[in-house]
Design a protein around this motif. Structure first.
Motif, PDB file in Angstrom:
ATOM      1  N   TYR A   1       0.844  -1.192   0.000  1.00  0.00           N
ATOM      2  CA  TYR A   1       0.000   0.000   0.000  1.00  0.00           C
ATOM      3  C   TYR A   1       0.878   1.240   0.000  1.00  0.00           C
ATOM      4  N   LYS A   2       0.253   2.373  -0.236  1.00  0.00           N
ATOM      5  CA  LYS A   2       0.927   3.673  -0.203  1.00  0.00           C
ATOM      6  C   LYS A   2       0.305   4.485   0.926  1.00  0.00           C
ATOM      7  N   THR A   3       1.134   5.139   1.726  1.00  0.00           N
ATOM      8  CA  THR A   3       0.646   5.992   2.813  1.00  0.00           C
ATOM      9  C   THR A   3       0.768   7.449   2.407  1.00  0.00           C
ATOM     10  N   ILE A   4      -0.308   8.180   2.564  1.00  0.00           N
ATOM     11  CA  ILE A   4      -0.285   9.625   2.344  1.00  0.00           C
ATOM     12  C   ILE A   4      -0.513  10.278   3.697  1.00  0.00           C
ATOM     13  N   ILE A   5       0.450  11.091   4.113  1.00  0.00           N
ATOM     14  CA  ILE A   5       0.397  11.742   5.418  1.00  0.00           C
ATOM     15  C   ILE A   5       0.150  13.229   5.209  1.00  0.00           C
ATOM     16  N   MET A   6      -0.957  13.695   5.740  1.00  0.00           N
ATOM     17  CA  MET A   6      -1.349  15.094   5.596  1.00  0.00           C
ATOM     18  C   MET A   6      -0.937  15.882   6.844  1.00  0.00           C
ATOM     19  N   ASP A   7      -0.420  17.084   6.625  1.00  0.00           N
ATOM     20  CA  ASP A   7      -0.097  17.963   7.739  1.00  0.00           C
ATOM     21  C   ASP A   7      -1.373  18.355   8.470  1.00  0.00           C
ATOM     22  N   CYS A   8      -1.251  18.595   9.762  1.00  0.00           N
ATOM     23  CA  CYS A   8      -2.391  19.085  10.532  1.00  0.00           C
ATOM     24  C   CYS A   8      -2.745  20.490  10.055  1.00  0.00           C
ATOM     25  N   VAL A   9      -4.018  20.779  10.021  1.00  0.00           N
ATOM     26  CA  VAL A   9      -4.479  22.121   9.680  1.00  0.00           C
ATOM     27  C   VAL A   9      -4.350  22.981  10.935  1.00  0.00           C
ATOM     28  N   LYS A  10      -3.797  24.177  10.754  1.00  0.00           N
ATOM     29  CA  LYS A  10      -3.657  25.099  11.888  1.00  0.00           C
ATOM     30  C   LYS A  10      -4.324  26.418  11.565  1.00  0.00           C
ATOM     31  N   ILE A  11      -4.957  26.979  12.566  1.00  0.00           N
ATOM     32  CA  ILE A  11      -5.511  28.319  12.491  1.00  0.00           C
ATOM     33  C   ILE A  11      -5.017  29.056  13.724  1.00  0.00           C
ATOM     34  N   ASN A  12      -4.439  30.220  13.509  1.00  0.00           N
ATOM     35  CA  ASN A  12      -3.837  31.003  14.597  1.00  0.00           C
ATOM     36  C   ASN A  12      -2.801  30.180  15.351  1.00  0.00           C
ATOM     37  N   ASP A  13      -1.981  29.446  14.597  1.00  0.00           N
ATOM     38  CA  ASP A  13      -0.888  28.627  15.146  1.00  0.00           C
ATOM     39  C   ASP A  13      -1.345  27.519  16.091  1.00  0.00           C
ATOM     40  N   ARG A  14      -2.626  27.147  16.016  1.00  0.00           N
ATOM     41  CA  ARG A  14      -3.145  26.043  16.832  1.00  0.00           C
ATOM     42  C   ARG A  14      -3.793  25.015  15.918  1.00  0.00           C
ATOM     43  N   VAL A  15      -3.558  23.750  16.216  1.00  0.00           N
ATOM     44  CA  VAL A  15      -4.114  22.665  15.421  1.00  0.00           C
ATOM     45  C   VAL A  15      -5.632  22.654  15.535  1.00  0.00           C
ATOM     46  N   VAL A  16      -6.293  22.481  14.386  1.00  0.00           N
ATOM     47  CA  VAL A  16      -7.747  22.328  14.364  1.00  0.00           C
ATOM     48  C   VAL A  16      -8.059  20.906  14.825  1.00  0.00           C
ATOM     49  N   SER A  17      -8.888  20.779  15.846  1.00  0.00           N
ATOM     50  CA  SER A  17      -9.256  19.470  16.382  1.00  0.00           C
ATOM     51  C   SER A  17     -10.664  19.532  16.950  1.00  0.00           C
ATOM     52  N   SER A  18     -11.259  18.372  17.102  1.00  0.00           N
ATOM     53  CA  SER A  18     -12.598  18.309  17.699  1.00  0.00           C
ATOM     54  C   SER A  18     -12.571  18.823  19.135  1.00  0.00           C
ATOM     55  N   THR A  19     -11.498  18.539  19.868  1.00  0.00           N
ATOM     56  CA  THR A  19     -11.360  19.029  21.242  1.00  0.00           C
ATOM     57  C   THR A  19     -11.347  20.550  21.263  1.00  0.00           C
ATOM     58  N   ARG A  20     -10.604  21.155  20.346  1.00  0.00           N
ATOM     59  CA  ARG A  20     -10.541  22.621  20.273  1.00  0.00           C
ATOM     60  C   ARG A  20     -11.925  23.188  19.958  1.00  0.00           C
ATOM     61  N   ILE A  21     -12.647  22.548  19.054  1.00  0.00           N
ATOM     62  CA  ILE A  21     -13.981  23.023  18.685  1.00  0.00           C
ATOM     63  C   ILE A  21     -14.931  22.919  19.876  1.00  0.00           C
ATOM     64  N   ARG A  22     -14.886  21.793  20.594  1.00  0.00           N
ATOM     65  CA  ARG A  22     -15.733  21.650  21.787  1.00  0.00           C
ATOM     66  C   ARG A  22     -15.410  22.748  22.806  1.00  0.00           C
ATOM     67  N   ASP A  23     -14.118  23.061  22.971  1.00  0.00           N
ATOM     68  CA  ASP A  23     -13.714  24.129  23.900  1.00  0.00           C
ATOM     69  C   ASP A  23     -14.266  25.484  23.456  1.00  0.00           C
TER      70      ASP A  23
END
Length: 175
Positions: free
Chosen positions: A134-156
């Motif tokens: 298989y081939k692995t494609i690794i995507m960089d984390c998306v950041k907004i205002n130098d912080r990673v976009v995550s479900s935890t951040r959204i809940r906060d």
């Protein structure tokens, strides 16, 4: 299932980072069946946190509605239970990704972890590409205002009343 392009995770909220994974996976839709392997933690959370409720951003119905336009051909709600938690990273690749899904392309975020005690990561996936074909494609984390976009951040953001910021991270209205 045969010849798939798979993305894996706990896709709560389908935020900008998840959307990026889906967009990358869609590049392979003409060659492979696109599959989203979504870990369903509800059974696990109910076992570990008796009496507590999971703080999900969306119900499964809302998630499916969000996926209808730009989602995968196949959505798999994979139970994260004791058996899954005890599966080694190697066996997860061999038995699930290859044995059950016949993955040819695996799309994950740079912070993706899997297997017993989170022993597998993107480097582990890359290490076994040749063995399993298989081939692995690794995507960089998306950041907004130098912080990673995550479900935890959204809940906060939501818990602090910052609905407009949460919606910016989701790239859509939060309903």
């Amino acid at each position: 299932m045969k010849n798939t392009c798979v993305t894996i995770g706990k896709f709560d909220g389908l935020h900008l980072g998840h959307q990026m994974l889906l967009a990358e996976m869609q590049k392979y839709q003409n060659s492979y069946t696109t599959v989203m392997l979504n870990f369903d933690f509800s059974q696990w959370e109910n076992t570990l946190k008796k009496g507590s409720e999971s703080r999900k951003l969306y119900t499964e119905e809302q998630k499916i509605s969000c996926l209808e336009k730009k989602g995968p051909a196949v959505l798999i709600e994979y139970p994260f239970d004791r058996v899954t938690a005890d599966t080694s990273a190697y066996d997860f690749i061999k038995d699930i990704l290859i044995g059950q899904l016949d993955a040819k392309v695996i799309v994950v975020g740079e912070n993706f972890r899997f297997g017993r005690a989170a022993q597998g990561d993107t480097a582990f996936l890359k290490e076994y590409e040749r063995e399993f074909g298989y081939k692995t494609i690794i995507m960089d984390c998306v950041k907004i205002n130098d912080r990673v976009v995550s479900s935890t951040r959204i809940r906060d953001e939501i818990s602090h009343g910052n609905l407009s910021q949460a919606e910016a991270l989701l790239n859509k209205n939060y309903w």
